[in-house]
Design a protein around this motif. Structure first.
Motif, PDB file in Angstrom:
ATOM      1  N   ARG A 169      41.477  30.402  30.783  1.00  0.00           N
ATOM      2  CA  ARG A 169      41.376  29.775  32.099  1.00  0.00           C
ATOM      3  C   ARG A 169      40.989  28.300  32.005  1.00  0.00           C
ATOM      4  O   ARG A 169      41.469  27.469  32.759  1.00  0.00           O
ATOM      5  CB  ARG A 169      40.358  30.522  32.961  1.00  0.00           C
ATOM      6  N   TYR A 170      40.075  27.969  31.077  1.00  0.00           N
ATOM      7  CA  TYR A 170      39.578  26.590  31.061  1.00  0.00           C
ATOM      8  C   TYR A 170      40.371  25.660  30.148  1.00  0.00           C
ATOM      9  O   TYR A 170      40.204  24.444  30.225  1.00  0.00           O
ATOM     10  CB  TYR A 170      38.085  26.572  30.700  1.00  0.00           C
ATOM     11  N   THR A 171      41.222  26.214  29.274  1.00  0.00           N
ATOM     12  CA  THR A 171      41.981  25.337  28.377  1.00  0.00           C
ATOM     13  C   THR A 171      43.280  24.902  29.051  1.00  0.00           C
ATOM     14  O   THR A 171      44.041  25.745  29.519  1.00  0.00           O
ATOM     15  CB  THR A 171      42.286  26.075  27.055  1.00  0.00           C
ATOM     16  N   ARG A 219      37.016  24.139  39.350  1.00  0.00           N
ATOM     17  CA  ARG A 219      37.878  24.635  38.283  1.00  0.00           C
ATOM     18  C   ARG A 219      37.711  26.154  38.123  1.00  0.00           C
ATOM     19  O   ARG A 219      38.657  26.885  37.869  1.00  0.00           O
ATOM     20  CB  ARG A 219      37.568  23.927  36.962  1.00  0.00           C
ATOM     21  N   SER A 220      36.473  26.619  38.278  1.00  0.00           N
ATOM     22  CA  SER A 220      36.207  28.063  38.186  1.00  0.00           C
ATOM     23  C   SER A 220      36.983  28.807  39.274  1.00  0.00           C
ATOM     24  O   SER A 220      37.647  29.805  39.024  1.00  0.00           O
ATOM     25  CB  SER A 220      34.704  28.313  38.324  1.00  0.00           C
ATOM     26  N   ARG A 221      36.892  28.300  40.507  1.00  0.00           N
ATOM     27  CA  ARG A 221      37.557  28.957  41.647  1.00  0.00           C
ATOM     28  C   ARG A 221      39.065  28.977  41.489  1.00  0.00           C
ATOM     29  O   ARG A 221      39.713  29.994  41.714  1.00  0.00           O
ATOM     30  CB  ARG A 221      37.215  28.209  42.937  1.00  0.00           C
ATOM     31  N   THR A 226      34.528  34.302  39.025  1.00  0.00           N
ATOM     32  CA  THR A 226      33.509  34.836  39.937  1.00  0.00           C
ATOM     33  C   THR A 226      32.140  34.240  39.630  1.00  0.00           C
ATOM     34  O   THR A 226      31.205  34.412  40.401  1.00  0.00           O
ATOM     35  CB  THR A 226      33.369  36.366  39.778  1.00  0.00           C
ATOM     36  N   GLY A 227      32.013  33.567  38.485  1.00  0.00           N
ATOM     37  CA  GLY A 227      30.705  33.028  38.097  1.00  0.00           C
ATOM     38  C   GLY A 227      29.816  34.108  37.480  1.00  0.00           C
ATOM     39  O   GLY A 227      28.632  33.868  37.242  1.00  0.00           O
ATOM     40  N   LEU A 228      30.378  35.297  37.224  1.00  0.00           N
ATOM     41  CA  LEU A 228      29.554  36.396  36.687  1.00  0.00           C
ATOM     42  C   LEU A 228      29.937  36.784  35.264  1.00  0.00           C
ATOM     43  O   LEU A 228      29.242  37.572  34.613  1.00  0.00           O
ATOM     44  CB  LEU A 228      29.689  37.633  37.596  1.00  0.00           C
TER      45      LEU A 228
HETATM   46  P1  ADP Z   1      33.391  31.682  35.862  1.00  0.00           P
HETATM   47  O1  ADP Z   1      33.904  32.875  36.577  1.00  0.00           O
HETATM   48  O2  ADP Z   1      33.031  30.549  36.761  1.00  0.00           O
HETATM   49  O3  ADP Z   1      34.254  31.262  34.731  1.00  0.00           O
HETATM   50  P2  ADP Z   1      31.481  32.520  33.837  1.00  0.00           P
HETATM   51  O4  ADP Z   1      30.159  33.180  34.015  1.00  0.00           O
HETATM   52  O5  ADP Z   1      32.523  33.260  33.078  1.00  0.00           O
HETATM   53  O6  ADP Z   1      31.965  32.133  35.288  1.00  0.00           O
HETATM   54  O7  ADP Z   1      31.254  31.124  33.104  1.00  0.00           O
HETATM   55  C1  ADP Z   1      30.239  30.255  33.613  1.00  0.00           C
HETATM   56  C2  ADP Z   1      30.686  28.813  33.506  1.00  0.00           C
HETATM   57  O8  ADP Z   1      30.750  28.431  32.128  1.00  0.00           O
HETATM   58  C3  ADP Z   1      32.079  28.544  34.054  1.00  0.00           C
HETATM   59  O9  ADP Z   1      32.071  28.315  35.435  1.00  0.00           O
HETATM   60  C4  ADP Z   1      32.483  27.303  33.261  1.00  0.00           C
HETATM   61  O10 ADP Z   1      31.975  26.160  33.886  1.00  0.00           O
HETATM   62  C5  ADP Z   1      31.784  27.477  31.928  1.00  0.00           C
HETATM   63  N1  ADP Z   1      32.682  28.006  30.881  1.00  0.00           N
HETATM   64  C6  ADP Z   1      32.771  29.291  30.460  1.00  0.00           C
HETATM   65  N2  ADP Z   1      33.665  29.405  29.465  1.00  0.00           N
HETATM   66  C7  ADP Z   1      34.161  28.162  29.244  1.00  0.00           C
HETATM   67  C8  ADP Z   1      35.117  27.616  28.318  1.00  0.00           C
HETATM   68  N3  ADP Z   1      35.756  28.388  27.419  1.00  0.00           N
HETATM   69  N4  ADP Z   1      35.357  26.279  28.374  1.00  0.00           N
HETATM   70  C9  ADP Z   1      34.709  25.494  29.273  1.00  0.00           C
HETATM   71  N5  ADP Z   1      33.798  25.952  30.170  1.00  0.00           N
HETATM   72  C10 ADP Z   1      33.524  27.268  30.154  1.00  0.00           C
END
Ligand code: ADP
Length: 277
Positions: A169-171, A219-221, A226-228
């Motif tokens: 998701r983040y890459t 970016r998460s949304r 879900t932030g969990l």
């Molecule tokens: P989310 O559902 O928001 O991804 P997570 O609990 O899985 O919630 O992760 C918490 C936060 O950590 C994310 O919102 C993001 O900002 C950061 N994060 C997690 N994994 C990565 C990653 N591989 N690269 C960059 N940021 C990350």
């Protein structure tokens, strides 16, 4: 900003204690107050997380009811509503997972599951997530792991797949995600997920596993977060006596690794026709 240490507060009570004497009872209520604050914050966060998609859905329903929309617009609005519905489903499912993890005894030796089977499932999920997000990523999954690990397989899968799906998701498109298993020199096993995503600044790392803590909310949304996820990972890891390590460099990428205690892993029994191995 994180709250610093709260000064200890003491609750003092005088209890009657036979023949006119009084017994002085005192206890530190700081921990109780902290727990209550955390509970209140959690309820506020959950309410907020549920209210947002509900508000969006209610808005779309009102639009559909009041505006004479063409077929194309109707379809688009229904699609967006369905997205919000899925978001709430994922949130509720993550909340239930967390509450089960918090409320049940730690898993014993449990079942033994080949690491390679977790990796294969994570690979399938990563491929479909990348396609849903319309991302072109260089995905590497080392599915040749010759060990099995013990514990609750559904919990392990959920922890590993949370780390893998975060990396996907983040890459951004064009980046790389590498998922591997290796045995460390001290005999412990390590499952790692390395990505070339945005990385995470050091000041966020200690709070990453807190429920609803996000570095970049939008970016998460956008990617259905879900932030969990990291809170779930932390619980699974703790319940199994394993360890979570996060190394990250902003602008370069991140590596999330779960280290399995030696007692929770063993080499797979080799079958005669095990191929090249
Ligand atoms: P989310 O559902 O928001 O991804 P997570 O609990 O899985 O919630 O992760 C918490 C936060 O950590 C994310 O919102 C993001 O900002 C950061 N994060 C997690 N994994 C990565 C990653 N591989 N690269 C960059 N940021 C990350």
């Amino acid at each position: 900003a994180g709250s610093s240490a709260v000064p200890a507060r003491v609750s003092v009570q005088l209890h009657p204690y036979g023949q006119g004497r009084k017994l002085l009872l005192s206890r530190d209520v700081t921990a109780l107050e902290q727990a209550e604050t955390m509970r209140r914050d959690f309820v506020a966060n959950v309410s907020h997380e549920i209210r947002t998609p509900l508000t969006v859905m209610a808005g779309f329903i009102e639009t559909l009811q009041t505006l004479p929309l063409g077929e194309a617009d109707r379809t688009r609005y229904l699609g967006l509503m369905s997205q919000q519905g899925s978001r709430m489903q994922t949130l509720v499912s993550d909340l239930l997972t967390l509450s089960r993890l918090e409320g049940s005894p730690a898993p014993g030796a449990g079942e033994w599951t080949p690491v390679a089977s977790f990796l294969a499932q994570c690979e399938q999920e990563a491929l479909s997530l990348a396609s849903v997000l319309d991302k072109s990523l260089d995905l590497h999954f080392d599915t040749t792991a010759h060990h099995e690990v013990s514990g609750a397989p559904s919990e392990w899968l959920s922890a590993m797949s949370n780390l893998v799906s975060n990396a996907v998701r983040y890459t951004p498109s064009g980046g790389e995600v590498a998922v591997a298993w290796r045995v460390l020199p001290d005999g412990r096993g390590e499952f790692s997920v390395r990505d070339t995503g945005p990385g995470i600044a050091a000041e966020h790392l200690p709070r990453l596993t807190e429920r609803f803590y996000r570095v970049d909310r939008s970016r998460s949304r956008e990617t259905g977060g879900t932030g969990l996820g990291m809170a779930i990972v932390k619980h699974v890891v703790q319940r199994h006596g394993a360890q979570l390590r996060i190394d990250s460099t902003p602008g370069v990428g991140s590596c999330f690794a779960i280290t399995f205690p030696a007692g929770r892993m063993r080499p797979l029994k080799r079958t005669k026709d095990a191929g090249s191995g």
